[in-house]
Scaffold this active site. Sequence first.
Site, mmCIF file in Angstrom:
data_model
loop_
_atom_site.group_PDB
_atom_site.id
_atom_site.type_symbol
_atom_site.label_atom_id
_atom_site.label_comp_id
_atom_site.label_asym_id
_atom_site.label_seq_id
_atom_site.Cartn_x
_atom_site.Cartn_y
_atom_site.Cartn_z
ATOM 1 C CD GLU A 363 10.237 60.312 97.475
ATOM 2 O OE1 GLU A 363 11.080 61.019 96.360
ATOM 3 O OE2 GLU A 363 9.375 59.703 97.296
HETATM 4 N N1 COS Z 1 22.837 60.463 90.457
HETATM 5 C C1 COS Z 1 23.599 59.674 90.089
HETATM 6 N N2 COS Z 1 24.925 59.062 90.624
HETATM 7 C C2 COS Z 1 25.005 59.524 92.074
HETATM 8 C C3 COS Z 1 24.037 60.684 92.561
HETATM 9 C C4 COS Z 1 23.087 60.890 91.852
HETATM 10 N N3 COS Z 1 22.067 61.923 92.207
HETATM 11 N N4 COS Z 1 24.373 60.770 93.776
HETATM 12 C C5 COS Z 1 25.473 60.077 94.085
HETATM 13 N N5 COS Z 1 25.641 59.516 93.011
HETATM 14 C C6 COS Z 1 26.945 58.424 92.720
HETATM 15 C C7 COS Z 1 28.262 59.063 92.950
HETATM 16 O O1 COS Z 1 28.751 59.778 91.876
HETATM 17 C C8 COS Z 1 29.182 58.300 93.389
HETATM 18 O O2 COS Z 1 29.361 57.263 92.237
HETATM 19 P P1 COS Z 1 31.076 57.040 91.945
HETATM 20 O O3 COS Z 1 31.645 56.412 93.060
HETATM 21 O O4 COS Z 1 31.004 56.196 90.886
HETATM 22 O O5 COS Z 1 31.685 58.554 91.544
HETATM 23 C C9 COS Z 1 28.300 57.201 94.241
HETATM 24 O O6 COS Z 1 26.947 57.358 93.923
HETATM 25 C C10 COS Z 1 28.499 57.415 95.899
HETATM 26 O O7 COS Z 1 28.076 58.627 95.961
HETATM 27 P P2 COS Z 1 28.847 59.599 97.364
HETATM 28 O O8 COS Z 1 29.982 59.296 97.539
HETATM 29 O O9 COS Z 1 28.311 61.188 97.023
HETATM 30 O O10 COS Z 1 27.785 59.027 98.339
HETATM 31 P P3 COS Z 1 27.685 59.349 99.979
HETATM 32 O O11 COS Z 1 27.690 58.104 100.654
HETATM 33 O O12 COS Z 1 28.445 60.144 100.255
HETATM 34 O O13 COS Z 1 26.104 59.996 99.961
HETATM 35 C C11 COS Z 1 24.430 61.401 99.573
HETATM 36 C C12 COS Z 1 25.578 60.840 99.324
HETATM 37 C C13 COS Z 1 24.325 61.716 101.235
HETATM 38 C C14 COS Z 1 23.701 62.313 98.744
HETATM 39 C C15 COS Z 1 23.443 60.151 99.514
HETATM 40 O O14 COS Z 1 23.723 59.145 100.512
HETATM 41 C C16 COS Z 1 21.614 60.502 99.930
HETATM 42 O O15 COS Z 1 21.299 60.938 98.916
HETATM 43 N N6 COS Z 1 21.228 59.917 101.007
HETATM 44 C C17 COS Z 1 19.803 60.444 101.128
HETATM 45 C C18 COS Z 1 18.891 59.032 100.986
HETATM 46 C C19 COS Z 1 17.705 59.213 101.121
HETATM 47 O O16 COS Z 1 16.990 60.273 100.511
HETATM 48 N N7 COS Z 1 17.132 58.487 101.962
HETATM 49 C C20 COS Z 1 15.583 58.711 102.066
HETATM 50 C C21 COS Z 1 15.050 57.163 101.875
HETATM 51 S S1 COS Z 1 13.740 57.376 100.414
HETATM 52 S S2 COS Z 1 12.453 57.972 101.656
#
Ligand code: COS
Length: 380
Positions: A363
């Site tokens: 996660e």
């Molecule tokens: N809630 C709502 N929207 C979100 C958000 C959240 N917590 N986090 C990101 N977003 C939205 C952003 O606002 C953006 O939207 P807009 O383009 O409309 O502004 C969109 O999602 C893309 O966000 P961002 O550009 O930040 O994406 P990135 O590719 O840079 O990724 C991280 C951000 C690294 C935070 C994300 O890819 C992540 O959480 N990765 C880990 C995933 C994970 O937990 N994997 C484990 C698998 S489950 S066991």
Amino acid sequence: MNFELTEEQQMIRQAARDFANTELLPGVIERDEKQEFPKELLNKMGQAGFMGMMVSPEYGGSGLDTLSYVLTMEELSKIDASASVIVSVNNSLVCWGLETFGTEEQKKKYLTRLASGEIIGAFCLSEPEAGSDATSQKTTAIDKGDHYVLNGTKNWITNGASADVYLVIAQTDREKGHKGINALIVEKGMEGFELGPKENKLGIRGSDTHSLLFNDVKVPKENRIGEDGFGFKFAMKTLSGGRIGIAAQALGIAAGAYELAKKYSQERKAFGTEICNHQAIAFKLADMHTEIQAARLLVYQAACDKDANRNYDMSGAMAKLYASKVAMETTVEAVQVFGGNGFVKEYHVERLMRDAKITQIYEGTSEIQKIVISRGILDR
Ligand code: COS
């Protein structure tokens, strides 16, 4: 600032503690060894009301707050982190996601049965080449009018074999990047959907983790969650809450190991006295206790943020980052307190040490939590 739990929250915590000791403790070592989680135990967790804790009673849930859920996760994880991850995925990822963003029909069809524990769910985001980099989904969901055609592979899926309902994140329009991703409800038994191999894991071995294979699976349009292209945000929002559950799991693993180490140190003698009377051990207990309490405050704060409808992206990430570090460090120290016995399965602490590691990975890894926190601090 009020640090007191309500009477109801205290009762819920006690009920979870009792359940963990009477139902989960017997057989926990064997389940870890055999990598299995019996269906009857799953049913008992459903009957105890653990599978849909925050779901509204209208859809068969218990309608409790996030803090009550966190208290339950903490108690179950002290004894069996394999059981608690099943609870966590079903509650925070599957039920919460469906209740918050699903249609009325989806809730009636799936949520009610998931919340009662009649069936369980899985959340399918990770892929061989897209775990942390969640926008790089290779699984495709091609729009065919009234249905999608799903193709691809998902990896490391908790409840992979035991689930009946899968929330699958897939790319519909690659050109749109994260805005071209959808979340689909896939049912076990849909044609072209197969279970891949079961993972042989370091920890949480009682829970089943599988890869999933989708080969031209037809998924009806009414099974899409939210508007077209909402899938990535659905995953991010859902994982934000999921991280509070995993933080509570890490807290419970740490607290469980600490409690065992404290008890053992009051019984085991060396150099003519119980080992807790040696400062080397007493200071370890002092450090563990302090770190666990610090983690607990972060976890409860994140839960309270969610309950108060405040943003919890950052507080949840902080709670997970810190609690998982405390889980790792505390369990290593607990094994040290047990000495040679710590290395032996019947004393439980070696299992807790193995179980702790995954809380720094799933996660969202600790590194991902730092991205979320630093963006929060810098307002990006
Ligand atoms: N809630 C709502 N929207 C979100 C958000 C959240 N917590 N986090 C990101 N977003 C939205 C952003 O606002 C953006 O939207 P807009 O383009 O409309 O502004 C969109 O999602 C893309 O966000 P961002 O550009 O930040 O994406 P990135 O590719 O840079 O990724 C991280 C951000 C690294 C935070 C994300 O890819 C992540 O959480 N990765 C880990 C995933 C994970 O937990 N994997 C484990 C698998 S489950 S066991």
